[in-house]
Motif scaffolding. Sequence first.
Motif, PDB file in Angstrom:
ATOM      1  N   ASP A 179      26.851 100.675 -22.112  1.00 51.93           N
ATOM      2  CA  ASP A 179      26.901  99.737 -23.231  1.00 51.93           C
ATOM      3  C   ASP A 179      26.062  98.481 -23.002  1.00 51.93           C
ATOM      4  OD1 ASP A 179      28.512  98.750 -21.234  1.00 51.93           O
ATOM      5  OD2 ASP A 179      30.110  98.075 -22.571  1.00 51.93           O
ATOM      6  N   PHE A 180      25.431  98.361 -21.833  1.00 51.19           N
ATOM      7  CA  PHE A 180      24.524  97.232 -21.596  1.00 51.19           C
ATOM      8  C   PHE A 180      23.255  97.430 -22.426  1.00 51.19           C
ATOM      9  CE2 PHE A 180      25.548  94.864 -17.397  1.00 51.19           C
ATOM     10  CZ  PHE A 180      26.883  94.793 -17.747  1.00 51.19           C
ATOM     11  N   PRO A 181      22.653  96.347 -22.914  1.00 50.55           N
ATOM     12  CA  PRO A 181      21.411  96.482 -23.676  1.00 50.55           C
ATOM     13  C   PRO A 181      20.265  96.950 -22.791  1.00 50.55           C
ATOM     14  CG  PRO A 181      21.861  94.181 -23.199  1.00 50.55           C
ATOM     15  CD  PRO A 181      23.074  94.936 -22.777  1.00 50.55           C
ATOM     16  N   THR A 182      19.163  97.320 -23.413  1.00 49.66           N
ATOM     17  CA  THR A 182      17.997  97.786 -22.653  1.00 49.66           C
ATOM     18  C   THR A 182      17.525  96.733 -21.662  1.00 49.66           C
ATOM     19  OG1 THR A 182      17.295  99.132 -24.532  1.00 49.66           O
ATOM     20  CG2 THR A 182      15.635  98.653 -22.862  1.00 49.66           C
ATOM     21  N   TYR A 183      17.548  95.468 -22.087  1.00 57.10           N
ATOM     22  CA  TYR A 183      17.147  94.365 -21.219  1.00 57.10           C
ATOM     23  C   TYR A 183      18.371  93.465 -20.977  1.00 57.10           C
ATOM     24  CZ  TYR A 183      12.436  95.834 -22.554  1.00 57.10           C
ATOM     25  OH  TYR A 183      11.297  96.566 -22.779  1.00 57.10           O
ATOM     26  N   PRO A 184      19.174  93.755 -19.946  1.00 56.34           N
ATOM     27  CA  PRO A 184      20.377  92.952 -19.692  1.00 56.34           C
ATOM     28  C   PRO A 184      20.039  91.487 -19.438  1.00 56.34           C
ATOM     29  CG  PRO A 184      20.436  95.004 -18.445  1.00 56.34           C
ATOM     30  CD  PRO A 184      19.059  94.883 -19.018  1.00 56.34           C
ATOM     31  N   ASP A 185      20.948  90.605 -19.854  1.00 58.21           N
ATOM     32  CA  ASP A 185      20.739  89.185 -19.596  1.00 58.21           C
ATOM     33  C   ASP A 185      21.226  88.828 -18.197  1.00 58.21           C
ATOM     34  OD1 ASP A 185      23.548  88.813 -19.692  1.00 58.21           O
ATOM     35  OD2 ASP A 185      23.512  88.236 -21.794  1.00 58.21           O
ATOM     36  N   LYS A 186      21.049  87.570 -17.865  1.00 58.47           N
ATOM     37  CA  LYS A 186      21.373  87.083 -16.521  1.00 58.47           C
ATOM     38  C   LYS A 186      22.818  87.388 -16.132  1.00 58.47           C
ATOM     39  CE  LYS A 186      22.003  82.542 -14.333  1.00 58.47           C
ATOM     40  NZ  LYS A 186      21.683  81.096 -14.464  1.00 58.47           N
ATOM     41  N   GLN A 187      23.762  87.065 -16.995  1.00 53.54           N
ATOM     42  CA  GLN A 187      25.171  87.245 -16.684  1.00 53.54           C
ATOM     43  C   GLN A 187      25.527  88.719 -16.538  1.00 53.54           C
ATOM     44  OE1 GLN A 187      27.240  84.860 -15.733  1.00 53.54           O
ATOM     45  NE2 GLN A 187      28.694  86.513 -15.272  1.00 53.54           N
ATOM     46  N   GLN A 188      24.951  89.554 -17.381  1.00 49.44           N
ATOM     47  CA  GLN A 188      25.214  90.987 -17.295  1.00 49.44           C
ATOM     48  C   GLN A 188      24.685  91.564 -15.991  1.00 49.44           C
ATOM     49  OE1 GLN A 188      23.288  91.905 -21.026  1.00 49.44           O
ATOM     50  NE2 GLN A 188      25.247  92.418 -22.011  1.00 49.44           N
ATOM     51  N   PHE A 189      23.524  91.091 -15.560  1.00 52.07           N
ATOM     52  CA  PHE A 189      22.963  91.583 -14.304  1.00 52.07           C
ATOM     53  C   PHE A 189      23.835  91.158 -13.122  1.00 52.07           C
ATOM     54  CE2 PHE A 189      19.708  91.297 -10.795  1.00 52.07           C
ATOM     55  CZ  PHE A 189      19.591  92.663 -10.627  1.00 52.07           C
ATOM     56  N   VAL A 190      24.315  89.919 -13.147  1.00 51.81           N
ATOM     57  CA  VAL A 190      25.199  89.440 -12.077  1.00 51.81           C
ATOM     58  C   VAL A 190      26.499  90.253 -12.070  1.00 51.81           C
ATOM     59  CG1 VAL A 190      26.599  87.487 -11.294  1.00 51.81           C
ATOM     60  CG2 VAL A 190      24.236  87.111 -11.999  1.00 51.81           C
ATOM     61  N   GLU A 191      27.034  90.543 -13.246  1.00 49.75           N
ATOM     62  CA  GLU A 191      28.252  91.360 -13.330  1.00 49.75           C
ATOM     63  C   GLU A 191      28.013  92.743 -12.731  1.00 49.75           C
ATOM     64  OE1 GLU A 191      29.374  91.487 -17.412  1.00 49.75           O
ATOM     65  OE2 GLU A 191      29.915  89.365 -17.513  1.00 49.75           O
ATOM     66  N   TYR A 192      26.847  93.296 -12.996  1.00 49.29           N
ATOM     67  CA  TYR A 192      26.490  94.601 -12.430  1.00 49.29           C
ATOM     68  C   TYR A 192      26.451  94.537 -10.910  1.00 49.29           C
ATOM     69  CZ  TYR A 192      23.306  98.322 -10.895  1.00 49.29           C
ATOM     70  OH  TYR A 192      22.721  99.373 -10.229  1.00 49.29           O
ATOM     71  N   LEU A 193      25.836  93.483 -10.360  1.00 52.34           N
ATOM     72  CA  LEU A 193      25.736  93.353  -8.911  1.00 52.34           C
ATOM     73  C   LEU A 193      27.109  93.145  -8.270  1.00 52.34           C
ATOM     74  CD1 LEU A 193      22.556  91.102  -8.546  1.00 52.34           C
ATOM     75  CD2 LEU A 193      22.730  93.582  -8.263  1.00 52.34           C
ATOM     76  N   GLU A 194      27.960  92.378  -8.918  1.00 53.41           N
ATOM     77  CA  GLU A 194      29.307  92.165  -8.390  1.00 53.41           C
ATOM     78  C   GLU A 194      30.108  93.467  -8.402  1.00 53.41           C
ATOM     79  OE1 GLU A 194      30.663  88.948 -10.846  1.00 53.41           O
ATOM     80  OE2 GLU A 194      29.998  87.421  -9.405  1.00 53.41           O
ATOM     81  N   ALA A 195      29.958  94.251  -9.470  1.00 55.33           N
ATOM     82  CA  ALA A 195      30.624  95.553  -9.537  1.00 55.33           C
ATOM     83  C   ALA A 195      30.076  96.499  -8.472  1.00 55.33           C
ATOM     84  CB  ALA A 195      30.450  96.157 -10.935  1.00 55.33           C
ATOM     85  N   TYR A 196      28.792  96.383  -8.212  1.00 51.86           N
ATOM     86  CA  TYR A 196      28.126  97.209  -7.191  1.00 51.86           C
ATOM     87  C   TYR A 196      28.696  96.898  -5.808  1.00 51.86           C
ATOM     88  CZ  TYR A 196      24.096  99.493  -4.901  1.00 51.86           C
ATOM     89  OH  TYR A 196      23.281 100.313  -4.153  1.00 51.86           O
ATOM     90  N   ALA A 197      28.790  95.601  -5.488  1.00 49.65           N
ATOM     91  CA  ALA A 197      29.336  95.189  -4.190  1.00 49.65           C
ATOM     92  C   ALA A 197      30.789  95.638  -4.041  1.00 49.65           C
ATOM     93  CB  ALA A 197      29.227  93.674  -4.039  1.00 49.65           C
ATOM     94  N   LYS A 198      31.546  95.553  -5.130  1.00 45.16           N
ATOM     95  CA  LYS A 198      32.952  95.955  -5.088  1.00 45.16           C
ATOM     96  C   LYS A 198      33.078  97.465  -4.899  1.00 45.16           C
ATOM     97  CE  LYS A 198      37.275  95.604  -7.712  1.00 45.16           C
ATOM     98  NZ  LYS A 198      37.904  95.090  -8.966  1.00 45.16           N
ATOM     99  N   ARG A 199      32.264  98.221  -5.596  1.00 39.95           N
ATOM    100  CA  ARG A 199      32.345  99.684  -5.509  1.00 39.95           C
ATOM    101  C   ARG A 199      32.069 100.175  -4.094  1.00 39.95           C
ATOM    102  NH1 ARG A 199      28.941 104.151  -9.114  1.00 39.95           N
ATOM    103  NH2 ARG A 199      29.323 105.931  -7.739  1.00 39.95           N
ATOM    104  N   PHE A 200      31.079  99.586  -3.447  1.00 44.97           N
ATOM    105  CA  PHE A 200      30.714 100.033  -2.102  1.00 44.97           C
ATOM    106  C   PHE A 200      31.352  99.182  -1.003  1.00 44.97           C
ATOM    107  CE2 PHE A 200      27.316 101.601  -4.893  1.00 44.97           C
ATOM    108  CZ  PHE A 200      27.360 102.944  -4.577  1.00 44.97           C
ATOM    109  N   ARG A 201      32.303  98.345  -1.397  1.00 51.11           N
ATOM    110  CA  ARG A 201      33.081  97.530  -0.452  1.00 51.11           C
ATOM    111  C   ARG A 201      32.162  96.743   0.489  1.00 51.11           C
ATOM    112  NH1 ARG A 201      35.101 102.462  -0.525  1.00 51.11           N
ATOM    113  NH2 ARG A 201      34.515 102.929   1.627  1.00 51.11           N
ATOM    114  N   ILE A 202      31.216  96.059  -0.133  1.00 46.36           N
ATOM    115  CA  ILE A 202      30.292  95.207   0.628  1.00 46.36           C
ATOM    116  C   ILE A 202      30.861  93.790   0.630  1.00 46.36           C
ATOM    117  CG2 ILE A 202      27.931  94.343   0.804  1.00 46.36           C
ATOM    118  CD1 ILE A 202      27.088  96.812  -0.905  1.00 46.36           C
ATOM    119  N   ASP A 203      31.196  93.301   1.792  1.00 44.65           N
ATOM    120  CA  ASP A 203      31.837  91.997   1.928  1.00 44.65           C
ATOM    121  C   ASP A 203      30.987  91.118   2.852  1.00 44.65           C
ATOM    122  OD1 ASP A 203      33.633  89.932   1.768  1.00 44.65           O
ATOM    123  OD2 ASP A 203      35.012  90.761   3.258  1.00 44.65           O
TER     124      ASP A 203
END
Length: 428
Positions: A96-120
């Motif tokens: 559901d993200f747009p073709t060109y995600p904005d700054k906040q959406q990209f940060v949310e993606y990275l935070e979800a990425y770190a959480k999924r792979f348990r990167i602390d």
Amino acid sequence: MDNLKEIQGKMAHDPHYVFSYCKPRRQVWVPGPVIVGAGPSGLAAAACLKEQGVPSVVIERSNCIASLWQLKTYDRLRLHLPKRFCELPLMPFPEDFPTYPDKQQFVEYLEAYAKRFRIDPVFDSSVERAEYDESIELWRVKSVGMKGEEMEYVCRWLVVATGENAEVVVPEIKGMVEFCGEVKHTSEYKSGSVYKGKKVLVVGCGNSGMEVCLDLCNHNAKPSLVVRDAVHVLPRDMLGKSTFGLSMWLLKWLPVRLVDRFLLFVSRLILGNTARFGLDRPMVGPLELKNISGKTPVLDVGALAKIKSGDIKIYPGIQQIGNHSVQFFNGKTENFDAIILATGYKSNVPSWLKEKEMFSEKDGYPRRPFPNGWKGAYGLYAVGFTKRGLLGASADAKRIAEDIGKCWKVEANHLITTTTRRSLSLQP
């Protein structure tokens, strides 16, 4: 060396084991790699390593992941390329993200990425020195925390993920210290709302400079843009597709020079002759220039229309700056209320990595060009230095994880075999 190898075997599942005999600083044995930098490149490397079954320790000088995106970018920023070219390995963007995600959406993606792979990551820890200790055949990575506490990580593999944008570039311009108005780098710029009605000079005509000018226009400021060198301006989308995606598809069938000719032909049809507005094009095509120098073409998102209408004025290079005025090389002098430096960033690797073979001391990039700059000697790796954005960083992260993973599995099998033999020999 034998003692350290014994420790490595015993503490293979404890990345935070502390040597008991160290006095000057805490010294931590890391069985897997140490990754310096928790931006997208460092996160990608950590995730790919985890997929290979290899633990790692990520060290970050800031207090959050992707600190450049979270702390040093303007509010209107969006990804310049479609999301499918910017996703990190093993996890796509939400549908559901747009073709060109904005700054906040990209940060949310990275935070979800770190959480999924348990990167602390270890936050607020700045690496001051990293060097290979030949006497023990391991890397020593020394960091300092916010309160001055020192830590030394000892590891076999070191992954440099501080990237191309570690430090701001501030040019030396005659008289700039005398300017009475505000002078700031784009890393400090958030929105044009505070510049309403003011004359603002933006120095640098890359994607950031163009977007800042557009943002200033949208907030009723009066921006001018310094264009010192020739620049390729391309539409962000052409023929119903993203310009970047279309380029990648054409490169499967055609050589770079033919693709460049096609891009320039279509760009002229859509944008017109940019030289008429003070934006001369380089002699070399946009893709070829990117391959040679790493200079990225500007993908227009509306700034060119403002330049054509006169809302954004174009000036050549700056000769000198006065208390309130700026004198340009064409002889014109104009008064400005503020100056914004869209002059980019640089690598800071030479300031902390004590190594002269893999990285250039001149610019902090791997000496070997893409795609061969990801691996050095003695377990040293680089991710995020390809000058090819997140796509290049992801490719390097996969290579690094596969390379370390092979060695990790061989040694793990050897350790299991050795332990089994010892256990059998002790049985009555």
